[in-house]
Every structure is written in structure tokens, then in C-alpha cells.
Design an enzyme around this catalytic site. Structure first.
Site, PDB file in Angstrom:
ATOM      1  N   PRO A  78       0.784  -1.234   0.000  1.00  0.00           N
ATOM      2  CA  PRO A  78       0.000   0.000   0.000  1.00  0.00           C
ATOM      3  C   PRO A  78       0.816   1.285   0.000  1.00  0.00           C
ATOM      4  O   PRO A  78       1.842   1.370   0.685  1.00  0.00           O
ATOM      5  CB  PRO A  78      -0.837  -0.108   1.285  1.00  0.00           C
ATOM      6  CG  PRO A  78      -0.196  -1.159   2.097  1.00  0.00           C
ATOM      7  CD  PRO A  78       0.491  -2.088   1.143  1.00  0.00           C
ATOM      8  N   ASN A  79       0.323   2.220  -0.756  1.00  0.00           N
ATOM      9  CA  ASN A  79       0.852   3.586  -0.879  1.00  0.00           C
ATOM     10  C   ASN A  79       2.109   3.689  -1.738  1.00  0.00           C
ATOM     11  O   ASN A  79       2.547   4.796  -2.041  1.00  0.00           O
ATOM     12  CB  ASN A  79       1.090   4.212   0.506  1.00  0.00           C
ATOM     13  CG  ASN A  79      -0.196   4.325   1.300  1.00  0.00           C
ATOM     14  OD1 ASN A  79      -1.163   4.888   0.818  1.00  0.00           O
ATOM     15  ND2 ASN A  79      -0.235   3.754   2.492  1.00  0.00           N
TER      16      ASN A  79
ATOM     17  N   ARG B 247       5.374  11.950  -3.205  1.00  0.00           N
ATOM     18  CA  ARG B 247       5.271  12.462  -1.838  1.00  0.00           C
ATOM     19  C   ARG B 247       6.501  11.994  -1.062  1.00  0.00           C
ATOM     20  O   ARG B 247       7.107  10.996  -1.411  1.00  0.00           O
ATOM     21  CB  ARG B 247       4.035  11.895  -1.116  1.00  0.00           C
ATOM     22  CG  ARG B 247       2.704  12.260  -1.722  1.00  0.00           C
ATOM     23  CD  ARG B 247       2.186  13.592  -1.190  1.00  0.00           C
ATOM     24  NE  ARG B 247       0.825  13.869  -1.645  1.00  0.00           N
ATOM     25  CZ  ARG B 247       0.486  14.232  -2.871  1.00  0.00           C
ATOM     26  NH1 ARG B 247       1.412  14.375  -3.798  1.00  0.00           N
ATOM     27  NH2 ARG B 247      -0.777  14.479  -3.187  1.00  0.00           N
TER      28      ARG B 247
ATOM     29  N   TYR C  60      11.659   8.534   0.607  1.00  0.00           N
ATOM     30  CA  TYR C  60      11.590   7.477  -0.409  1.00  0.00           C
ATOM     31  C   TYR C  60      12.229   7.837  -1.749  1.00  0.00           C
ATOM     32  O   TYR C  60      12.221   7.011  -2.664  1.00  0.00           O
ATOM     33  CB  TYR C  60      10.118   7.074  -0.613  1.00  0.00           C
ATOM     34  CG  TYR C  60       9.467   6.548   0.651  1.00  0.00           C
ATOM     35  CD1 TYR C  60       9.896   5.351   1.235  1.00  0.00           C
ATOM     36  CD2 TYR C  60       8.433   7.241   1.288  1.00  0.00           C
ATOM     37  CE1 TYR C  60       9.316   4.863   2.398  1.00  0.00           C
ATOM     38  CE2 TYR C  60       7.844   6.761   2.449  1.00  0.00           C
ATOM     39  CZ  TYR C  60       8.291   5.581   2.998  1.00  0.00           C
ATOM     40  OH  TYR C  60       7.716   5.090   4.144  1.00  0.00           O
TER      41      TYR C  60
ATOM     42  N   ASN D 184       8.007  -5.881  -1.397  1.00  0.00           N
ATOM     43  CA  ASN D 184       8.004  -4.767  -0.459  1.00  0.00           C
ATOM     44  C   ASN D 184       6.565  -4.651   0.031  1.00  0.00           C
ATOM     45  O   ASN D 184       5.726  -4.030  -0.639  1.00  0.00           O
ATOM     46  CB  ASN D 184       8.451  -3.464  -1.127  1.00  0.00           C
ATOM     47  CG  ASN D 184       8.486  -2.309  -0.121  1.00  0.00           C
ATOM     48  OD1 ASN D 184       7.981  -2.438   1.002  1.00  0.00           O
ATOM     49  ND2 ASN D 184       9.075  -1.191  -0.519  1.00  0.00           N
TER      50      ASN D 184
ATOM     51  N   ALA E   9       3.375  -1.085   4.572  1.00  0.00           N
ATOM     52  CA  ALA E   9       2.876  -1.144   5.958  1.00  0.00           C
ATOM     53  C   ALA E   9       2.412  -2.542   6.358  1.00  0.00           C
ATOM     54  O   ALA E   9       2.427  -2.883   7.553  1.00  0.00           O
ATOM     55  CB  ALA E   9       1.754  -0.132   6.153  1.00  0.00           C
TER      56      ALA E   9
ATOM     57  N   GLU F  26      12.782  -9.753   0.886  1.00  0.00           N
ATOM     58  CA  GLU F  26      11.999  -8.620   1.395  1.00  0.00           C
ATOM     59  C   GLU F  26      12.803  -7.340   1.153  1.00  0.00           C
ATOM     60  O   GLU F  26      13.989  -7.278   1.485  1.00  0.00           O
ATOM     61  CB  GLU F  26      11.773  -8.830   2.898  1.00  0.00           C
ATOM     62  CG  GLU F  26      11.026  -7.708   3.588  1.00  0.00           C
ATOM     63  CD  GLU F  26      10.868  -7.985   5.094  1.00  0.00           C
ATOM     64  OE1 GLU F  26      11.210  -9.106   5.549  1.00  0.00           O
ATOM     65  OE2 GLU F  26      10.438  -7.061   5.796  1.00  0.00           O
TER      66      GLU F  26
ATOM     67  N   HIS G 154      12.881  -3.057   1.565  1.00  0.00           N
ATOM     68  CA  HIS G 154      12.366  -1.766   2.046  1.00  0.00           C
ATOM     69  C   HIS G 154      13.260  -0.667   1.504  1.00  0.00           C
ATOM     70  O   HIS G 154      14.493  -0.753   1.617  1.00  0.00           O
ATOM     71  CB  HIS G 154      12.330  -1.716   3.570  1.00  0.00           C
ATOM     72  CG  HIS G 154      11.417  -2.750   4.126  1.00  0.00           C
ATOM     73  ND1 HIS G 154      10.054  -2.630   4.023  1.00  0.00           N
ATOM     74  CD2 HIS G 154      11.661  -3.943   4.700  1.00  0.00           C
ATOM     75  CE1 HIS G 154       9.502  -3.708   4.534  1.00  0.00           C
ATOM     76  NE2 HIS G 154      10.450  -4.531   4.947  1.00  0.00           N
TER      77      HIS G 154
ATOM     78  N   ARG H 177      13.913   4.133  11.884  1.00  0.00           N
ATOM     79  CA  ARG H 177      12.634   4.857  11.954  1.00  0.00           C
ATOM     80  C   ARG H 177      11.851   4.437  13.212  1.00  0.00           C
ATOM     81  O   ARG H 177      12.432   3.904  14.151  1.00  0.00           O
ATOM     82  CB  ARG H 177      11.866   4.609  10.656  1.00  0.00           C
ATOM     83  CG  ARG H 177      12.647   5.104   9.419  1.00  0.00           C
ATOM     84  CD  ARG H 177      11.884   4.912   8.140  1.00  0.00           C
ATOM     85  NE  ARG H 177      10.681   5.734   8.112  1.00  0.00           N
ATOM     86  CZ  ARG H 177       9.711   5.580   7.212  1.00  0.00           C
ATOM     87  NH1 ARG H 177       9.813   4.637   6.270  1.00  0.00           N
ATOM     88  NH2 ARG H 177       8.647   6.346   7.250  1.00  0.00           N
TER      89      ARG H 177
HETATM   90  O1  CA2 Z   1      10.772   1.665   3.289  1.00  0.00           O
HETATM   91  C1  CA2 Z   1       9.897   0.995   2.736  1.00  0.00           C
HETATM   92  O2  CA2 Z   1       9.994   0.556   1.594  1.00  0.00           O
HETATM   93  C2  CA2 Z   1       8.579   0.731   3.482  1.00  0.00           C
HETATM   94  O3  CA2 Z   1       8.155  -0.589   3.172  1.00  0.00           O
HETATM   95  C3  CA2 Z   1       7.595   1.745   2.943  1.00  0.00           C
HETATM   96  C4  CA2 Z   1       6.248   1.711   3.660  1.00  0.00           C
HETATM   97  C5  CA2 Z   1       6.423   1.770   5.180  1.00  0.00           C
HETATM   98  O4  CA2 Z   1       5.168   1.591   5.816  1.00  0.00           O
HETATM   99  C6  CA2 Z   1       7.380   0.685   5.665  1.00  0.00           C
HETATM  100  O5  CA2 Z   1       7.526   0.821   7.063  1.00  0.00           O
HETATM  101  C7  CA2 Z   1       8.731   0.838   4.984  1.00  0.00           C
HETATM  102  C8  CA2 Z   1       5.403   2.916   3.237  1.00  0.00           C
HETATM  103  C9  CA2 Z   1       5.174   2.986   1.778  1.00  0.00           C
HETATM  104  C10 CA2 Z   1       4.550   4.310   1.488  1.00  0.00           C
HETATM  105  O6  CA2 Z   1       5.119   4.768   0.298  1.00  0.00           O
HETATM  106  C11 CA2 Z   1       5.027   6.097   0.037  1.00  0.00           C
HETATM  107  C12 CA2 Z   1       5.824   6.555  -0.963  1.00  0.00           C
HETATM  108  C13 CA2 Z   1       5.814   7.874  -1.268  1.00  0.00           C
HETATM  109  C14 CA2 Z   1       4.974   8.735  -0.596  1.00  0.00           C
HETATM  110  C15 CA2 Z   1       4.173   8.276   0.400  1.00  0.00           C
HETATM  111  C16 CA2 Z   1       4.192   6.928   0.720  1.00  0.00           C
END
Ligand code: CA2
Length: 152
Positions: free
Chosen positions: A11-12, A19, A24, A75, A78, A99, A101, A108
Site C-alpha cells: 500500500p501507498n 510524496r 523514499y 516490499n 505497511a 523482502e 524496504h 525509523r
Molecule cells: O521503506 C519501505 O519501503 C517501506 O516498506 C515503505 C512503507 C512503510 O510503511 C514501511 O515501514 C517501509 C510505506 C510505503 C509508502 O510509500 C510512500 C511513498 C511515497 C509517498 C508516500 C508513501
């Protein structure tokens, strides 16, 4: 053995590059997919690349991968920290699971330090930015050449 690898995104991650670039980076998910496809072609892997904001869809792709693929890069975003359902699905996959990230989750919030998925992954890459996906594909290629099965 097939050279098909699934790359799954949670997700996201569709917002990648749009963003929070300080966390990221500036690359979009389409950029990541293009880079993965270019590398896959170079090292002789076939690729299915997916993203979803819905847990069940990720589970369905894992089930599909069970039937057709030899390796999996995921990946879970969340869902990493919450989803026993994704862990259960991954436990049915027989090939190597890596996996990824983008951020260094260990630097974090504490809730990002635990991963259900890590308990079944052959390896974990965190904090290498989107390059982590490419490193994971290279590692999967190596593991497939070594004939790795199972989760080891
Ligand atoms: O660091 C990563 O790849 C995560 O899997 C990203 C997840 C986070 O919940 C994990 O703890 C670590 C969040 C992905 C959200 O991606 C976004 C990308 C750009 C803008 C907003 C969100």
C-alpha cells in the site's frame, strides 16, 4: 525450473516519487518497474511487477506465484508490520523470497522494526533506496542458479 520472478509492492507505494521524497526518493514506481525490467532482461529473468493497496490482492498474487514463479521479491510496505495473512500466504511459496524496504526501517519508528515477512524471507534489504529492488533481483538470480528452494 522457471526463471519467472514476481515483484510485489504494498500500500501507498503507488505514490512513490510523488510524496515524501526525503524518505523514499524521487523515482516513481514506474521508474522502479522499468529499471527492474531492464535488469531482468539482462540477467535472464522474466518478471511480473504489481502494486496494490489491498491486502487480498497481494495474497492472490502470492497464490498465483506459487503456481508459476521460482522467486519472489516483496516490499509489503505497511503490511510488513501487520499482516499475518501475507505471512501465511508467503509460507506456501516454495522458492526464495526477498523482502525489500526502500528506507532503513530500523532507523525509523519502533513499530517499523518488526516484520512478519522477515520470518519467512531468505534475505532482507532495507535502506538502499530503490536500488534495493535491483540488488534483490540479482540475489534471486544467483539463488536460482544455485538451485535454492525453500525459504533458506
Ligand atoms: O521503506 C519501505 O519501503 C517501506 O516498506 C515503505 C512503507 C512503510 O510503511 C514501511 O515501514 C517501509 C510505506 C510505503 C509508502 O510509500 C510512500 C511513498 C511515497 C509517498 C508516500 C508513501
Amino acid at each position: 525450473m522457471s526463471r519467472l520472478v514476481y515483484v510485489l509492492n504494498g500500500p501507498n507505494l503507488n505514490l512513490l516519487g510523488k510524496r515524501q521524497p526525503h524518505i523514499y526518493g524521487h523515482e516513481t514506481l514506474a521508474d522502479v518497474e522499468a529499471a527492474c525490467r531492464a535488469l531482468a532482461a539482462e540477467i535472464g529473468l522474466a518478471l511480473r511487477f504489481h502494486q496494490s493497496n489491498r491486502e487480498y490482492e497481494i495474497i492472490d498474487w502470492i497464490h498465483e506465484a506459487r503456481e508459476t514463479a521460482s522467486g519472489l521479491v516483496i516490499n509489503p510496505a505497511a503490511f510488513t508490520h501487520t499482516s499475518v495473512a501475507i505471512l501465511d500466504a508467503l509460507n506456501t511459496f516454495e522458492g526464495p523470497i526477498l523482502e525489500v524496504h526502500i528506507s532503513n526501517v530500523h532507523k525509523r519508528e519502533a513499530f517499523r522494526h518488526h516484520s512478519y515477512v522477515s520470518t519467512v524471507a531468505s534475505g532482507v534489504i532495507a535502506g538502499f533506496g530503490t536500488q534495493g529492488y535491483l540488488l534483490a533481483l540479482q540475489r534471486i538470480a544467483r539463488l536460482l542458479e544455485e538451485g535454492a528452494g525453500g525459504h533458506g
